[in-house]
Motif scaffolding. Structure first.
Motif, mmCIF file in Angstrom:
data_model
loop_
_atom_site.group_PDB
_atom_site.id
_atom_site.type_symbol
_atom_site.label_atom_id
_atom_site.label_comp_id
_atom_site.label_asym_id
_atom_site.label_seq_id
_atom_site.Cartn_x
_atom_site.Cartn_y
_atom_site.Cartn_z
ATOM 1 N N ASP A 161 0.835 -1.208 0.000
ATOM 2 C CA ASP A 161 0.000 0.000 0.000
ATOM 3 C C ASP A 161 0.863 1.249 0.000
ATOM 4 O OD1 ASP A 161 -2.487 -1.345 0.103
ATOM 5 O OD2 ASP A 161 -2.205 -1.706 2.237
ATOM 6 N N PHE A 162 0.577 2.152 -0.946
ATOM 7 C CA PHE A 162 1.238 3.452 -1.008
ATOM 8 C C PHE A 162 0.225 4.520 -0.617
ATOM 9 C CE2 PHE A 162 3.871 0.760 -3.514
ATOM 10 C CZ PHE A 162 5.152 1.256 -3.383
ATOM 11 N N LYS A 163 0.642 5.433 0.259
ATOM 12 C CA LYS A 163 -0.295 6.425 0.759
ATOM 13 C C LYS A 163 0.295 7.825 0.679
ATOM 14 C CE LYS A 163 -3.370 7.492 4.620
ATOM 15 N NZ LYS A 163 -3.866 7.059 5.962
ATOM 16 N N HIS A 164 -0.490 8.728 0.085
ATOM 17 C CA HIS A 164 -0.114 10.139 -0.010
ATOM 18 C C HIS A 164 -0.515 10.849 1.286
ATOM 19 C CE1 HIS A 164 -0.245 14.344 -1.429
ATOM 20 N NE2 HIS A 164 0.628 13.949 -2.346
ATOM 21 N N PRO A 165 0.190 11.902 1.701
ATOM 22 C CA PRO A 165 -0.193 12.616 2.927
ATOM 23 C C PRO A 165 -1.630 13.120 2.922
ATOM 24 C CG PRO A 165 1.989 13.300 2.224
ATOM 25 C CD PRO A 165 1.453 12.425 1.138
ATOM 26 N N ASP A 166 -2.208 13.338 1.739
ATOM 27 C CA ASP A 166 -3.595 13.794 1.665
ATOM 28 C C ASP A 166 -4.600 12.688 1.967
ATOM 29 O OD1 ASP A 166 -2.889 16.353 1.075
ATOM 30 O OD2 ASP A 166 -3.103 16.137 -1.089
ATOM 31 N N GLY A 167 -4.123 11.452 2.096
ATOM 32 C CA GLY A 167 -5.020 10.361 2.440
ATOM 33 C C GLY A 167 -5.309 9.397 1.308
ATOM 34 N N VAL A 168 -4.903 9.712 0.089
ATOM 35 C CA VAL A 168 -5.138 8.814 -1.044
ATOM 36 C C VAL A 168 -4.254 7.578 -0.898
ATOM 37 C CG1 VAL A 168 -4.944 8.535 -3.536
ATOM 38 C CG2 VAL A 168 -5.788 10.680 -2.580
ATOM 39 N N THR A 169 -4.852 6.400 -0.981
ATOM 40 C CA THR A 169 -4.118 5.143 -0.855
ATOM 41 C C THR A 169 -4.192 4.357 -2.161
ATOM 42 O OG1 THR A 169 -4.573 5.005 1.519
ATOM 43 C CG2 THR A 169 -3.936 2.971 0.405
ATOM 44 N N VAL A 170 -3.051 3.860 -2.606
ATOM 45 C CA VAL A 170 -2.972 3.077 -3.836
ATOM 46 C C VAL A 170 -2.382 1.708 -3.498
ATOM 47 C CG1 VAL A 170 -1.977 2.905 -6.136
ATOM 48 C CG2 VAL A 170 -2.668 5.140 -5.247
ATOM 49 N N PRO A 171 -3.179 0.629 -3.566
ATOM 50 C CA PRO A 171 -2.640 -0.718 -3.357
ATOM 51 C C PRO A 171 -2.024 -1.237 -4.654
ATOM 52 C CG PRO A 171 -5.039 -0.799 -3.552
ATOM 53 C CD PRO A 171 -4.648 0.641 -3.710
ATOM 54 N N VAL A 172 -0.786 -1.695 -4.595
ATOM 55 C CA VAL A 172 -0.057 -2.127 -5.789
ATOM 56 C C VAL A 172 0.350 -3.590 -5.625
ATOM 57 C CG1 VAL A 172 1.999 -1.774 -7.209
ATOM 58 C CG2 VAL A 172 0.797 0.200 -6.247
ATOM 59 N N MET A 173 0.016 -4.408 -6.611
ATOM 60 C CA MET A 173 0.415 -5.811 -6.623
ATOM 61 C C MET A 173 1.877 -5.931 -7.053
ATOM 62 S SD MET A 173 0.185 -9.075 -6.425
ATOM 63 C CE MET A 173 -1.526 -9.569 -6.220
ATOM 64 N N LEU A 174 2.687 -6.610 -6.225
ATOM 65 C CA LEU A 174 4.079 -6.904 -6.564
ATOM 66 C C LEU A 174 4.194 -8.406 -6.799
ATOM 67 C CD1 LEU A 174 5.893 -4.753 -3.826
ATOM 68 C CD2 LEU A 174 5.167 -4.064 -6.121
ATOM 69 N N PRO A 175 4.211 -8.849 -8.062
ATOM 70 C CA PRO A 175 4.264 -10.290 -8.342
ATOM 71 C C PRO A 175 5.592 -10.901 -7.895
ATOM 72 C CG PRO A 175 3.569 -9.026 -10.277
ATOM 73 C CD PRO A 175 4.116 -8.050 -9.289
ATOM 74 N N ARG A 176 5.585 -12.199 -7.780
ATOM 75 C CA ARG A 176 6.816 -12.937 -7.490
ATOM 76 C C ARG A 176 7.827 -12.687 -8.610
ATOM 77 N NH1 ARG A 176 6.953 -19.557 -6.847
ATOM 78 N NH2 ARG A 176 9.237 -19.782 -6.614
ATOM 79 N N ARG A 177 9.076 -12.458 -8.247
ATOM 80 C CA ARG A 177 10.196 -12.209 -9.166
ATOM 81 C C ARG A 177 10.079 -10.856 -9.874
ATOM 82 N NH1 ARG A 177 10.740 -15.209 -13.403
ATOM 83 N NH2 ARG A 177 8.594 -15.998 -13.488
ATOM 84 N N SER A 178 9.370 -9.910 -9.235
ATOM 85 C CA SER A 178 9.264 -8.562 -9.811
ATOM 86 C C SER A 178 10.142 -7.594 -9.031
ATOM 87 C CB SER A 178 7.808 -8.071 -9.774
ATOM 88 O OG SER A 178 7.389 -7.813 -8.438
ATOM 89 N N LEU A 179 10.467 -6.474 -9.671
ATOM 90 C CA LEU A 179 11.294 -5.437 -9.056
ATOM 91 C C LEU A 179 10.483 -4.153 -8.913
ATOM 92 C CD1 LEU A 179 14.221 -4.753 -8.074
ATOM 93 C CD2 LEU A 179 14.573 -3.723 -10.340
ATOM 94 N N LEU A 180 10.416 -3.642 -7.703
ATOM 95 C CA LEU A 180 9.778 -2.359 -7.426
ATOM 96 C C LEU A 180 10.859 -1.286 -7.425
ATOM 97 C CD1 LEU A 180 7.371 -0.584 -6.277
ATOM 98 C CD2 LEU A 180 8.220 -1.230 -4.018
ATOM 99 N N VAL A 181 10.630 -0.215 -8.180
ATOM 100 C CA VAL A 181 11.584 0.894 -8.248
ATOM 101 C C VAL A 181 10.872 2.167 -7.791
ATOM 102 C CG1 VAL A 181 13.177 2.213 -9.701
ATOM 103 C CG2 VAL A 181 12.763 -0.217 -10.188
ATOM 104 N N MET A 182 11.397 2.798 -6.731
ATOM 105 C CA MET A 182 10.823 4.040 -6.206
ATOM 106 C C MET A 182 11.814 5.184 -6.389
ATOM 107 S SD MET A 182 8.977 2.889 -2.620
ATOM 108 C CE MET A 182 10.401 1.997 -2.007
#
Length: 678
Positions: free
Chosen positions: A271-292
């Motif tokens: 779950d990614f959440k902005h300070p304004d309260g907006v929440t975005v749930p993101v699926m991270l599959p097996r063997r995937s790379l998350l880049v922030m």
């Protein structure tokens, strides 16, 4: 033909069976009515008494472990299902049948039916008719800026080698960089991450650097342009099903912009959440790379909710992307053991990002100071009490519906016909408790008073320091969670004296204030018991953390968690553990919800939710809208130490304290006026 004796026995047995059936039937009806009231009170779902095509299925939702694959076949056995809507995290769902007759059949057949949910627990379904399905939803249908997910970034063979490269066997010589936290195992390479200050010691690199297999993979990603910088720090976490990590922002001063995380062994929803309260749930599959990078790295929090099932898209498999909250296409996915490889590059210079309000390298705007005089106290209350309650009145009222037992007991014990004033009545939840009393309420908030009037209660706007009621005219007064909003000792005593002024001789007043002690007589208040964050998790929350709001009707500190400033306690009252004094230029700390109070004078966050007109609805199923982002407000509180409320009452004239007690995180006093001199 039965003998009279046998006939009598048969009739008695039949009577007992009928009585048993009647008891079961009555019990079912009570639970069905309770489910109906709960849906209305907490979700605003209005049921109807006549048959419609649409049913709301209480206890049959994603929020209590029932998946689409489990519920849909049960419903389809009774008719053609046009649609099954399962709102995320809700313990109910909506089903629309092709005809009213099919809906009636499901209502009769499934009401009270026991099923086994995906958590292996037995649960009973309760169905009610509705005109339309409606639910509320927060969501943003785009990735946070700077976030990307690259699927199948490593092969199954590389995944196996990476997992085998981590030796979880305890090594006494390497305890400085391997941690066994309460809910997961953690190992550090390159530099150790210190959870006590959410940072690294840049002058003490760990021996050995990163594992050799990681070096070759990182070099490949650099050449392919997937990442921009080669990391020099690695944190490996192993998560069992049901475990997670609190929402947090990786400390700005510790690491450079780019942070990457490789998911191995199992997929997960983050779950990614902005300070304004907006929440975005993101699926991270097996063997995937998350880049922030950029905003997603510096401004949005990211975390994993501890649970054994994730809400996922039913038709899209486990591909990466946002969980869209399409309630017609959501189900549950059982978690497996997941190991994450999170790579970072240690920062050698201060952070100069574009988000100074959440950056520990850049000076934050200081919180308000503790008031030095009555004028400053009045200004503080105006900004951080009066204005806030005007803004949050509707949402605040929606969380205030359950009367406290001891307060109900006090009101029920008053003589019939007593005149009672509720000073600081809020939404008026106590004004109608005892119909044999004449009750009148007042509050500083016009919007809360308007809510009282909508409920047909007598209420008006006034300041608790100057109530426009004749002296000595009230048989009783109550002041629930009000006095702690006054910013100096003198103003708190003046508020108590005003209550006494209103009482006739012999009249009683009941007063509740928040307690500094949330652990008392070896028992924790619900305020702390509801905290699901372990000490280890709390260590991992950086000073930039913003954790989602957790509302509990009866407890202090309701609101969302926010940053906490480390300052000394600033109360002049000295009693036991509260022996502290206000320092020069003291700033008010911002309280972290669900934790013990570390200062008597503080600001408590309230994360505003709810926006009339923005709820999702269908007629019965049609186009929908979404909520707007919501702000956070801060309310001033002075939390009372043990004995402090009694001492303040003893400073009043013509008063006798009848009773003092502790009630789930509150100090409480019942006092009586003993003279008419006031």
């Amino acid at each position: 033909m039965l003998s009279p004796a046998l006939l009598s026995i048969a009739m008695e047995s039949n009577h007992q069976s009928n009585c048993k059936l009647n008891r079961i039937e009555k019990k079912f009806l009570r639970k069905q009515i309770k489910a109906r009231h709960t849906l209305l009170r907490h979700e605003g779902i209005e049921t109807v008494s006549y048959a419609t095509q649409v049913l709301v299925v209480a206890n049959g939702g994603l929020g209590n472990g029932v998946s689409r694959n489990q519920l849909l076949p049960v419903l389809e056995k009774l008719g053609q299902v046009d649609a099954l809507l399962m709102p995320p995290s809700k313990p109910y769902s909506f089903v629309r049948y092709k005809t009213v007759e099919e809906s009636k059949k499901a209502y009769v057949t499934l009401n009270g039916k026991e099923i086994v949910d995906d958590l292996g627990q037995r649960t009973i379904l309760y169905l009610n008719y509705v005109e339309k399905a409606q639910w509320k939803e927060l969501g943003l249908q785009t990735f946070p800026p700077g976030l990307k997910v690259v699927e199948e970034i490593v092969s199954f063979e590389d995944e196996k080698l990476l997992l085998e490269s981590i030796n979880w066997t305890e090594d006494k010589n390497n305890q400085n960089f391997q941690k066994s936290l309460k809910h997961r195992r953690v190992k550090h390479f390159g530099y150790e991450f210190h959870y006590e200050n959410n940072n690294v010691d840049k002058d003490k690199p760990l021996p050995g650097g990163l594992p050799d297999i990681c070096d070759s993979i990182l070099e490949k990603w650099l050449k392919e342009g997937i990442i921009r910088h080669k990391p020099d720090q690695l944190t490996v976490n192993e998560y069992e099903p049901g475990h997670g990590i609190p929402a947090h922002i990786d400390t700005h001063s510790a690491f450079e912009d780019e942070i990457i995380s490789l998911s191995l062994g199992s997929e997960i929803v983050m779950d990614f959440k902005h300070p304004d309260g907006v929440t975005v749930p993101v699926m991270l599959p097996r063997r995937s790379l998350l880049v922030m990078t950029g905003e997603s790295r510096y401004l949005w929090t990211h975390g994993i909710t501890p649970r054994k099932f994730d809400t996922v898209q039913a038709s899209k498999g486990h591909k990466s992307g946002i969980i869209t909250h399409d309630v017609g296409d959501l189900t549950l996915n059982k978690r497996g053991i997941r190991t994450s490889f999170t790579f970072r590059k240690v920062r050698q210079t201060p952070c100069n990002c574009s988000y100074p309000l959440v950056c520990d390298s850049q000076k934050k705007e200081p919180p308000p100071s503790f008031p030095e005089n009555d004028k400053e106290a009045s200004q503080l209350e105006q900004e951080y009490v009066h204005r806030v309650y005007e803004e949050i009145a509707g949402h605040f009222s929606s969380t205030r519906h359950t009367p406290w037992p001891h307060i109900v007991e006090f009101l029920k014990a008053l003589p019939r016909g007593s005149l009672v004033a509720d000073i600081g009545c809020g939404n008026g939840k106590y004004l109608g408790i005892n119909k044999e009393l004449y009750m009148i309420g007042c509050d500083r908030s016009q919007n809360l008073v308007d809510i009282c009037r909508e409920r047909q209660f007598q209420a008006f706007v006034c300041d608790a320091l100057a109530v426009p009621i004749r002296s000595g005219s009230c048989d009783a007064c109550i002041s629930i969670a009000v006095v702690h909003h006054f910013a100096t000792t003198e103003r708190r005593v003046a508020a108590l004296q005003e209550l006494v002024r209103l009482l006739r001789p012999g009249g009683k007043a009941l007063i509740y204030v928040w307690a500094m002690e949330q652990e008392y007589n070896k028992k924790k208040s619900k305020y702390l018991r509801e905290d699901r964050t372990s000490p280890e998790k709390k260590e991992e929350i950086s000073s930039d953390t913003s954790v989602q709001e957790m509302l509990v009707e009866q407890m202090p500190g309701v609101g969302n968690q926010d940053s906490a400033y480390s300052v000394p306690s600033i109360n002049n009252f000295q009693h036991g553990s509260c022996n502290s004094k206000k320092g020069a230029n003291s700033k008010l700390p911002i309280h972290t919800n669900r934790t013990s109070f570390h200062s008597q004078d503080l600001l408590v966050p309230w994360h505003l939710k709810g926006n009339p007109g923005k709820e999702k609805s269908i007629e019965p199923f049609g186009p929908v809208g979404t909520h707007d982002a919501s702000p956070v407000f801060h309310r001033y509180y002075h939390v009372f130490c043990e004995g402090e409320l009694e001492a303040a009452c003893q400073a009043l004239s013509d008063v006798s304290i009848l009773q003092s007690y502790y009630d789930q995180g509150n100090w409480c006093v019942i006092l009586q006026k003993v003279s008419s001199s006031l």
